[in-house]
Design an enzyme around this catalytic site. Structure first.
Site, PDB file in Angstrom:
ATOM      1  N   GLN A   1     -37.041   0.066  -3.756  1.00 26.64           N
ATOM      2  CA  GLN A   1     -37.518   1.108  -4.677  1.00 26.64           C
ATOM      3  C   GLN A   1     -38.659   1.908  -4.047  1.00 26.64           C
ATOM      4  O   GLN A   1     -38.725   3.137  -4.178  1.00 26.64           O
ATOM      5  CB  GLN A   1     -37.989   0.458  -5.990  1.00 26.64           C
ATOM      6  CG  GLN A   1     -38.564   1.428  -7.005  1.00 26.64           C
ATOM      7  CD  GLN A   1     -37.518   2.321  -7.657  1.00 26.64           C
ATOM      8  OE1 GLN A   1     -36.504   1.836  -8.137  1.00 26.64           O
ATOM      9  NE2 GLN A   1     -37.753   3.626  -7.676  1.00 26.64           N
TER      10      GLN A   1
ATOM     11  N   ARG B   1     -32.772   6.407  -4.178  1.00 29.07           N
ATOM     12  CA  ARG B   1     -32.465   4.976  -4.008  1.00 29.07           C
ATOM     13  C   ARG B   1     -31.273   4.808  -3.076  1.00 29.07           C
ATOM     14  O   ARG B   1     -31.244   3.935  -2.217  1.00 29.07           O
ATOM     15  CB  ARG B   1     -32.140   4.322  -5.362  1.00 29.07           C
ATOM     16  CG  ARG B   1     -33.265   4.263  -6.377  1.00 29.07           C
ATOM     17  CD  ARG B   1     -34.438   3.450  -5.921  1.00 29.07           C
ATOM     18  NE  ARG B   1     -34.052   2.132  -5.434  1.00 29.07           N
ATOM     19  CZ  ARG B   1     -33.675   1.093  -6.215  1.00 29.07           C
ATOM     20  NH1 ARG B   1     -33.706   1.220  -7.525  1.00 29.07           N
ATOM     21  NH2 ARG B   1     -33.334  -0.069  -5.692  1.00 29.07           N
TER      22      ARG B   1
ATOM     23  N   CYS C   1     -39.726   4.120 -11.819  1.00 28.03           N
ATOM     24  CA  CYS C   1     -38.563   3.533 -11.137  1.00 28.03           C
ATOM     25  C   CYS C   1     -37.317   3.584 -12.014  1.00 28.03           C
ATOM     26  O   CYS C   1     -36.204   3.533 -11.495  1.00 28.03           O
ATOM     27  CB  CYS C   1     -38.871   2.093 -10.721  1.00 28.03           C
ATOM     28  SG  CYS C   1     -39.428   1.057 -12.085  1.00 28.03           S
TER      29      CYS C   1
ATOM     30  N   HIS D   1     -40.182  -5.200  -5.191  1.00 29.85           N
ATOM     31  CA  HIS D   1     -38.974  -4.353  -5.291  1.00 29.85           C
ATOM     32  C   HIS D   1     -39.017  -3.358  -4.119  1.00 29.85           C
ATOM     33  O   HIS D   1     -39.212  -2.157  -4.313  1.00 29.85           O
ATOM     34  CB  HIS D   1     -38.970  -3.636  -6.641  1.00 29.85           C
ATOM     35  CG  HIS D   1     -37.659  -3.015  -7.009  1.00 29.85           C
ATOM     36  ND1 HIS D   1     -36.497  -3.202  -6.282  1.00 29.85           N
ATOM     37  CD2 HIS D   1     -37.320  -2.200  -8.054  1.00 29.85           C
ATOM     38  CE1 HIS D   1     -35.509  -2.530  -6.859  1.00 29.85           C
ATOM     39  NE2 HIS D   1     -35.986  -1.917  -7.927  1.00 29.85           N
TER      40      HIS D   1
ATOM     41  N   ARG E   1     -30.643  -9.740  -6.033  1.00 35.01           N
ATOM     42  CA  ARG E   1     -31.604  -9.428  -7.113  1.00 35.01           C
ATOM     43  C   ARG E   1     -31.723 -10.656  -8.002  1.00 35.01           C
ATOM     44  O   ARG E   1     -30.710 -11.176  -8.467  1.00 35.01           O
ATOM     45  CB  ARG E   1     -31.128  -8.237  -7.953  1.00 35.01           C
ATOM     46  CG  ARG E   1     -31.882  -8.133  -9.292  1.00 35.01           C
ATOM     47  CD  ARG E   1     -31.589  -6.897 -10.085  1.00 35.01           C
ATOM     48  NE  ARG E   1     -32.173  -5.724  -9.463  1.00 35.01           N
ATOM     49  CZ  ARG E   1     -32.370  -4.561 -10.087  1.00 35.01           C
ATOM     50  NH1 ARG E   1     -32.042  -4.418 -11.360  1.00 35.01           N
ATOM     51  NH2 ARG E   1     -32.893  -3.538  -9.454  1.00 35.01           N
TER      52      ARG E   1
ATOM     53  N   ASP F   1     -44.189   2.036 -15.131  1.00 39.29           N
ATOM     54  CA  ASP F   1     -42.988   1.206 -15.252  1.00 39.29           C
ATOM     55  C   ASP F   1     -43.015   0.583 -16.646  1.00 39.29           C
ATOM     56  O   ASP F   1     -44.034   0.653 -17.350  1.00 39.29           O
ATOM     57  CB  ASP F   1     -43.024   0.124 -14.145  1.00 39.29           C
ATOM     58  CG  ASP F   1     -41.806  -0.804 -14.163  1.00 39.29           C
ATOM     59  OD1 ASP F   1     -40.755  -0.403 -14.717  1.00 39.29           O
ATOM     60  OD2 ASP F   1     -41.910  -1.926 -13.619  1.00 39.29           O
TER      61      ASP F   1
HETATM   62  N1  NVA Z   1     -40.487  -4.074 -13.651  1.00 39.88           N
HETATM   63  C1  NVA Z   1     -39.105  -3.751 -13.933  1.00 39.88           C
HETATM   64  C2  NVA Z   1     -38.525  -2.922 -12.820  1.00 39.88           C
HETATM   65  C3  NVA Z   1     -37.110  -2.475 -13.061  1.00 39.88           C
HETATM   66  C4  NVA Z   1     -36.565  -1.668 -11.933  1.00 39.88           C
HETATM   67  C5  NVA Z   1     -38.325  -5.040 -14.136  1.00 39.88           C
HETATM   68  O1  NVA Z   1     -38.497  -5.958 -13.332  1.00 39.88           O
HETATM   69  O2  NVA Z   1     -37.574  -5.111 -15.102  1.00 39.88           O
HETATM   70  N1   CP Z   2     -35.042   1.082 -10.562  1.00 40.51           N
HETATM   71  C1   CP Z   2     -34.098   0.115 -10.555  1.00 40.51           C
HETATM   72  O1   CP Z   2     -34.125  -0.850  -9.790  1.00 40.51           O
HETATM   73  O2   CP Z   2     -33.114   0.318 -11.461  1.00 40.51           O
HETATM   74  P1   CP Z   2     -31.938  -0.683 -11.820  1.00 40.51           P
HETATM   75  O3   CP Z   2     -32.556  -1.862 -12.538  1.00 40.51           O
HETATM   76  O4   CP Z   2     -31.018   0.104 -12.720  1.00 40.51           O
HETATM   77  O5   CP Z   2     -31.264  -1.132 -10.567  1.00 40.51           O
END
Ligand code: NVA
Ligand code: CP
Length: 330
Positions: free
Chosen positions: A136, A315, A270, A133, A106, A229
């Site tokens: 997800q 997930r 998400c 992502h 990540r 989101d």
């Molecule tokens: N768009 C958000 C998704 C988190 C799962 C981020 O990148 O912070």
């Molecule tokens: N939805 C998601 O990816 O959550 P986290 O950032 O907690 O992993």
């Protein structure tokens, strides 16, 4: 379906049949877990989890899924490794490939996870980048299938910042699976033109449709799923909150908007979500901009239509499917 040794970096790399196959496998593994049937299909293997951004769901899902499959796992947090600071991605990939059977990453740009995969000799799984992502989306689609029994033909509406990881990946996923995708957002928050063109070409093959709508009421009309989101994603500066609130407030998912969708519509997110002031950031920004919620109201988040916790649980089951399939255990 043979996905042995494949990376899982973005849904664009997968066929509709492969995506459906992963969701089928996730449903099967979920049923096994619920029935208490052991499924240590990857017994003795080990995986590395690299997180250059924070996480609750993704990290916990990889860790529990690994354990259920009989694997050991090592978590490398955003500060605790040499990656990027003292060691390049290419070197890290080759080091970890010698020790582990799979690597989750990540981080920031998609090109980083692609570079990691290029140099790694074991499967690499994208646990979120700025652009995509993909794990997800598998969880989201498993949830939609559980609710509606199908994906094809579902009217899927994404409200808010549609040009970041979630908007992009959901558009790709919908195009692949023959769904009707609508982005409800101001023009400057639509996905980029090149990705739209790529998805339109896919949609012509699968029967999907893509729609980009600046009018929030028009966007959610006849929706089966309304998804949103956060308006400010991980890695973005706090200064953008003001302009985001100004631009995206009309696209907040609230009861008035939900009422314009089909009566059977579900709400998805998400997570994490700013639906109240019970978080440090939510409270600070809520008080500063005199709001009690951001992208979704607490009323919708807590309503019967909301499936966000089922989605979060999924997930784990879907990540387990991705690992089992790409490690060649299934
Ligand atoms: N768009 C958000 C998704 C988190 C799962 C981020 O990148 O912070
Ligand atoms: N939805 C998601 O990816 O959550 P986290 O950032 O907690 O992993």
């Amino acid at each position: 379906m043979n996905l042995k040794n494949r990376d899982f970096l973005k849904l664009l790399d997968y066929t509709p049949e492969e995506i459906e196959g992963l969701i089928d496998l996730a449903a099967e593994l979920k049923a096994k877990k619920k029935a208490g049937i052991p499924h240590k299909y990857c017994d003795g293997k080990n995986i590395a989890l690299i997180f250059e951004k924070t996480s609750t769901r993704t990290r916990c899902s990889f860790e529990v899924a690994a354990r259920d499959l009989g694997m050991g796992c090592t978590y490398l947090d955003p500060t605790g490794s040499q990656i990027g600071k003292k060691e390049s991605i290419a070197d890290t990939a080759r080091v970890l490939s010698g020790i582990y059977d799979g690597i989750e990453y990540r981080g920031f740009g998609q090109e980083i996870v692609e570079e990691l995969a290029k140099y790694a000799s074991v499967p690499v799984w994208n646990g979120l980048t700025n652009e995509f992502h993909p794990t997800q989306i598998l969880a989201d689609f498993l949830t939609i299938r559980e609710k509606f029994g199908k994906l094809k033909g579902i009217n899927f509406v994404y409200m808010g910042d549609a040009r970041f990881n979630m908007g992009n990946s959901l558009m790709v996923g919908c195009a692949k699976m023959g769904m009707n995708f609508t982005a409800g957002a101001p023009k400057e928050f639509f996905p980029n033109a090149a990705l739209i063109a790529e998805c339109e070409a896919i949609a012509r093959e699968t029967g999907a449709t893509l729609r980009f709508c600046e009018d929030p009421a028009e966007a959610v009309k006849d929706a089966d799923v309304i998804y949103t989101d956060v308006w400010v994603s991980m890695g973005e500066p706090v200064e953008v909150w003001k302009e985001r609130i100004e631009a995206l407030s009309p696209y907040q998912v609230n009861s008035r908007l939900m009422a314009k969708a089909k009566p059977t519509a579900i709400f998805m997110h998400c997570l994490p979500a700013y639906h109240d002031l019970k978080t440090a950031v939510g409270k600070e920004m809520g008080e500063r901009f005199q709001r009690d919620a951001m992208e979704v109201t607490d009323q919708v988040f807590e309503s019967e239509q909301s499936v966000v916790f089922q989605e979060a649980e999924n997930r784990m089951h879907t990540i387990k499917a991705v690992m089992a399939a790409t490690l060649g255990a299934i």
